[in-house]
Design a protein around this motif. Sequence first.
Motif, PDB file in Angstrom:
ATOM      1  N   THR A  32      -3.154  49.805  13.810  1.00 32.28           N
ATOM      2  CA  THR A  32      -4.362  49.574  13.007  1.00 32.28           C
ATOM      3  C   THR A  32      -4.773  48.100  13.080  1.00 32.28           C
ATOM      4  O   THR A  32      -5.962  47.789  13.049  1.00 32.28           O
ATOM      5  CB  THR A  32      -4.170  50.024  11.538  1.00 32.28           C
ATOM      6  N   GLY A  33      -3.788  47.197  13.236  1.00 28.06           N
ATOM      7  CA  GLY A  33      -4.130  45.775  13.404  1.00 28.06           C
ATOM      8  C   GLY A  33      -4.968  45.574  14.670  1.00 28.06           C
ATOM      9  O   GLY A  33      -5.991  44.892  14.654  1.00 28.06           O
ATOM     10  N   LEU A  36      -8.437  47.037  14.184  1.00 28.94           N
ATOM     11  CA  LEU A  36      -9.258  46.161  13.337  1.00 28.94           C
ATOM     12  C   LEU A  36      -9.700  44.928  14.114  1.00 28.94           C
ATOM     13  O   LEU A  36     -10.858  44.510  14.021  1.00 28.94           O
ATOM     14  CB  LEU A  36      -8.477  45.756  12.082  1.00 28.94           C
ATOM     15  N   ARG A  37      -8.776  44.335  14.890  1.00 27.47           N
ATOM     16  CA  ARG A  37      -9.158  43.149  15.675  1.00 27.47           C
ATOM     17  C   ARG A  37     -10.243  43.495  16.696  1.00 27.47           C
ATOM     18  O   ARG A  37     -11.157  42.702  16.934  1.00 27.47           O
ATOM     19  CB  ARG A  37      -7.929  42.525  16.361  1.00 27.47           C
ATOM     20  N   TYR A  53     -10.478  39.659   4.968  1.00 30.62           N
ATOM     21  CA  TYR A  53      -9.140  39.981   4.453  1.00 30.62           C
ATOM     22  C   TYR A  53      -8.073  39.576   5.471  1.00 30.62           C
ATOM     23  O   TYR A  53      -7.031  39.033   5.125  1.00 30.62           O
ATOM     24  CB  TYR A  53      -9.022  41.490   4.199  1.00 30.62           C
ATOM     25  N   MET A  54      -8.339  39.860   6.749  1.00 29.04           N
ATOM     26  CA  MET A  54      -7.330  39.602   7.783  1.00 29.04           C
ATOM     27  C   MET A  54      -7.023  38.119   7.909  1.00 29.04           C
ATOM     28  O   MET A  54      -5.868  37.717   8.014  1.00 29.04           O
ATOM     29  CB  MET A  54      -7.804  40.177   9.116  1.00 29.04           C
ATOM     30  N   GLY A  57      -4.683  37.019   5.427  1.00 33.60           N
ATOM     31  CA  GLY A  57      -3.363  37.655   5.445  1.00 33.60           C
ATOM     32  C   GLY A  57      -3.233  38.766   4.420  1.00 33.60           C
ATOM     33  O   GLY A  57      -2.129  39.231   4.137  1.00 33.60           O
ATOM     34  N   ARG A  58      -4.374  39.213   3.865  1.00 33.61           N
ATOM     35  CA  ARG A  58      -4.329  40.280   2.848  1.00 33.61           C
ATOM     36  C   ARG A  58      -4.607  41.631   3.499  1.00 33.61           C
ATOM     37  O   ARG A  58      -5.120  41.694   4.615  1.00 33.61           O
ATOM     38  CB  ARG A  58      -5.363  39.992   1.760  1.00 33.61           C
ATOM     39  N   LEU A  59      -4.306  42.716   2.780  1.00 39.37           N
ATOM     40  CA  LEU A  59      -4.581  44.042   3.332  1.00 39.37           C
ATOM     41  C   LEU A  59      -6.080  44.331   3.289  1.00 39.37           C
ATOM     42  O   LEU A  59      -6.757  44.024   2.302  1.00 39.37           O
ATOM     43  CB  LEU A  59      -3.841  45.132   2.547  1.00 39.37           C
ATOM     44  N   VAL A  60      -6.574  44.938   4.343  1.00 36.32           N
ATOM     45  CA  VAL A  60      -7.958  45.400   4.394  1.00 36.32           C
ATOM     46  C   VAL A  60      -8.035  46.633   3.484  1.00 36.32           C
ATOM     47  O   VAL A  60      -7.072  47.419   3.430  1.00 36.32           O
ATOM     48  CB  VAL A  60      -8.307  45.748   5.863  1.00 36.32           C
ATOM     49  N   VAL A  65      -9.707  51.019   6.589  1.00 36.35           N
ATOM     50  CA  VAL A  65      -8.648  51.261   7.573  1.00 36.35           C
ATOM     51  C   VAL A  65      -8.580  52.754   7.893  1.00 36.35           C
ATOM     52  O   VAL A  65      -8.446  53.160   9.054  1.00 36.35           O
ATOM     53  CB  VAL A  65      -7.284  50.765   7.048  1.00 36.35           C
ATOM     54  N   GLY A  86       1.749  49.678  11.987  1.00 36.37           N
ATOM     55  CA  GLY A  86       0.879  48.969  11.036  1.00 36.37           C
ATOM     56  C   GLY A  86       0.208  49.890  10.024  1.00 36.37           C
ATOM     57  O   GLY A  86      -0.555  49.419   9.184  1.00 36.37           O
ATOM     58  N   ARG A  89       0.607  51.014   5.070  1.00 27.33           N
ATOM     59  CA  ARG A  89       1.002  49.703   4.541  1.00 27.33           C
ATOM     60  C   ARG A  89       1.241  49.759   3.035  1.00 27.33           C
ATOM     61  O   ARG A  89       1.671  48.777   2.459  1.00 27.33           O
ATOM     62  CB  ARG A  89      -0.109  48.673   4.766  1.00 27.33           C
ATOM     63  N   GLN A  93      -1.679  54.834   1.268  1.00 25.62           N
ATOM     64  CA  GLN A  93      -1.924  55.130   2.690  1.00 25.62           C
ATOM     65  C   GLN A  93      -0.924  56.172   3.210  1.00 25.62           C
ATOM     66  O   GLN A  93      -1.272  57.031   4.024  1.00 25.62           O
ATOM     67  CB  GLN A  93      -1.845  53.861   3.542  1.00 25.62           C
ATOM     68  N   ARG A 156      -2.992  34.112  16.992  1.00 24.43           N
ATOM     69  CA  ARG A 156      -3.779  34.845  15.996  1.00 24.43           C
ATOM     70  C   ARG A 156      -4.071  33.943  14.802  1.00 24.43           C
ATOM     71  O   ARG A 156      -3.203  33.190  14.367  1.00 24.43           O
ATOM     72  CB  ARG A 156      -2.999  36.075  15.534  1.00 24.43           C
ATOM     73  N   ARG A 167       1.088  37.177   4.153  1.00 24.27           N
ATOM     74  CA  ARG A 167       1.415  38.461   4.781  1.00 24.27           C
ATOM     75  C   ARG A 167       2.835  38.905   4.441  1.00 24.27           C
ATOM     76  O   ARG A 167       3.075  40.083   4.207  1.00 24.27           O
ATOM     77  CB  ARG A 167       1.241  38.353   6.302  1.00 24.27           C
TER      78      ARG A 167
HETATM   79  P1  AMP Z   1      -0.943  43.613  12.108  1.00 26.55           P
HETATM   80  O1  AMP Z   1      -1.507  43.444  13.475  1.00 26.55           O
HETATM   81  O2  AMP Z   1      -0.327  44.983  11.885  1.00 26.55           O
HETATM   82  O3  AMP Z   1      -0.037  42.490  11.683  1.00 26.55           O
HETATM   83  O4  AMP Z   1      -2.195  43.566  11.108  1.00 26.55           O
HETATM   84  C1  AMP Z   1      -2.999  42.413  11.003  1.00 26.55           C
HETATM   85  C2  AMP Z   1      -3.851  42.476   9.753  1.00 26.55           C
HETATM   86  O5  AMP Z   1      -4.718  43.619   9.828  1.00 26.55           O
HETATM   87  C3  AMP Z   1      -3.077  42.663   8.456  1.00 26.55           C
HETATM   88  O6  AMP Z   1      -2.598  41.436   7.936  1.00 26.55           O
HETATM   89  C4  AMP Z   1      -4.144  43.301   7.568  1.00 26.55           C
HETATM   90  O7  AMP Z   1      -5.093  42.309   7.145  1.00 26.55           O
HETATM   91  C5  AMP Z   1      -4.862  44.214   8.535  1.00 26.55           C
HETATM   92  N1  AMP Z   1      -4.259  45.562   8.587  1.00 26.55           N
HETATM   93  C6  AMP Z   1      -3.640  46.164   9.633  1.00 26.55           C
HETATM   94  N2  AMP Z   1      -3.238  47.398   9.313  1.00 26.55           N
HETATM   95  C7  AMP Z   1      -3.598  47.588   8.016  1.00 26.55           C
HETATM   96  C8  AMP Z   1      -3.446  48.662   7.104  1.00 26.55           C
HETATM   97  N3  AMP Z   1      -2.819  49.787   7.440  1.00 26.55           N
HETATM   98  N4  AMP Z   1      -3.957  48.494   5.853  1.00 26.55           N
HETATM   99  C9  AMP Z   1      -4.593  47.370   5.485  1.00 26.55           C
HETATM  100  N5  AMP Z   1      -4.748  46.311   6.291  1.00 26.55           N
HETATM  101  C10 AMP Z   1      -4.255  46.421   7.552  1.00 26.55           C
END
Ligand code: AMP
Length: 212
Positions: A32-33, A36-37, A53-54, A57-60, A65, A86, A89, A93, A156, A167
Motif C-alpha cells: 500500500t505504501g 500510495l507513492r 499524512y505520508m 509519517g502518519r497513517l493515511v 487506503v 503495509g 496497519r 483495517q 524517501r 512512524r
Molecule cells: P510504507 O511504504 O509501508 O512504509 O508506507 C509509507 C507510508 O504510507 C506510511 O507511513 C503511511 O503514511 C502510508 N501508508 C501505507 N500503508 C498504509 C496503510 N495501510 N494505512 C495507512 N497509511 C498507510
Amino acid sequence: MPRIVLLGPPGVGKGTQAKVLAQHLHVPHLSTGDLLRESVRAKSSLGEEADVYMRAGRLVPDDLVLRILRERLGRADAATGYILDGYPRNVAQANELDRIAPIDRVLSFDLPESALVVRLTQRWTCPKCGTAYNLATRPPKVPGACDLDGTTLVQRADDAPAAVRTRLAVYREQTEPLLEHYRRLGRLTPIDARGTPEQVAQRLRTALEGRS
Ligand code: AMP
C-alpha cells in the motif's frame, strides 16, 4: 492460493522480503505504501491528500487506503494470491480485510528500535522498481544507481529523522496490537528479522514450508 500478510515496523525489511517471497510463490507483491507513492507521483486527488499524512509519517485515512487496495485486489493477477506489505496497519483495517479478502497467514518481523532507525536513515530506494538499498549493509554496485535498471536512487521524504520517529511511534501504538489479534486467530508466525536479507528469506521459506 497463498494470501499472506507481512507485518512489522518500518525498516524491518518487509518490502525486501515481500519482493523475494512474491517471486518465489509466483504471486504479486502488493504494497500500500508503493501504491500510495504512485498516486502521489501521478498527482491524483487521492495522492495529493495522502501526501500530507505520508510526509509527516502518519497513517493515511483508512477510507483512502482501502480505495486503492480494493482497486489493486480486483486486478487479474491478484486472483491467485498475493503478498500484502503495509496493510493492515490497524485493527479497523484488519477487520476490513477479513470482509473483502480473508488472509491465510501473517508473518511478523521485529528488530530493536535502534537497528530500525539505522536501517531507515541509511535507506536509498529506486523510484522506478522500488528496490531498497542500504549504504551500510547492501550498497548499490555503482554508487547512487539502481543495480537493476540504473535509475538514480532517492531517499524517501519520510525516512528523515522526524518522520521516522513518528512512524515508529505510530507502529507501536496502532499496528503492533494486530500481533495479538492474529495470534488469537491462530494465523501468526513470528520470524527473526536479524541478519542478512538472504538469512531472513531462508527463515521465511522454512516457516512457510513447515506449515503447508
Ligand atoms: P510504507 O511504504 O509501508 O512504509 O508506507 C509509507 C507510508 O504510507 C506510511 O507511513 C503511511 O503514511 C502510508 N501508508 C501505507 N500503508 C498504509 C496503510 N495501510 N494505512 C495507512 N497509511 C498507510
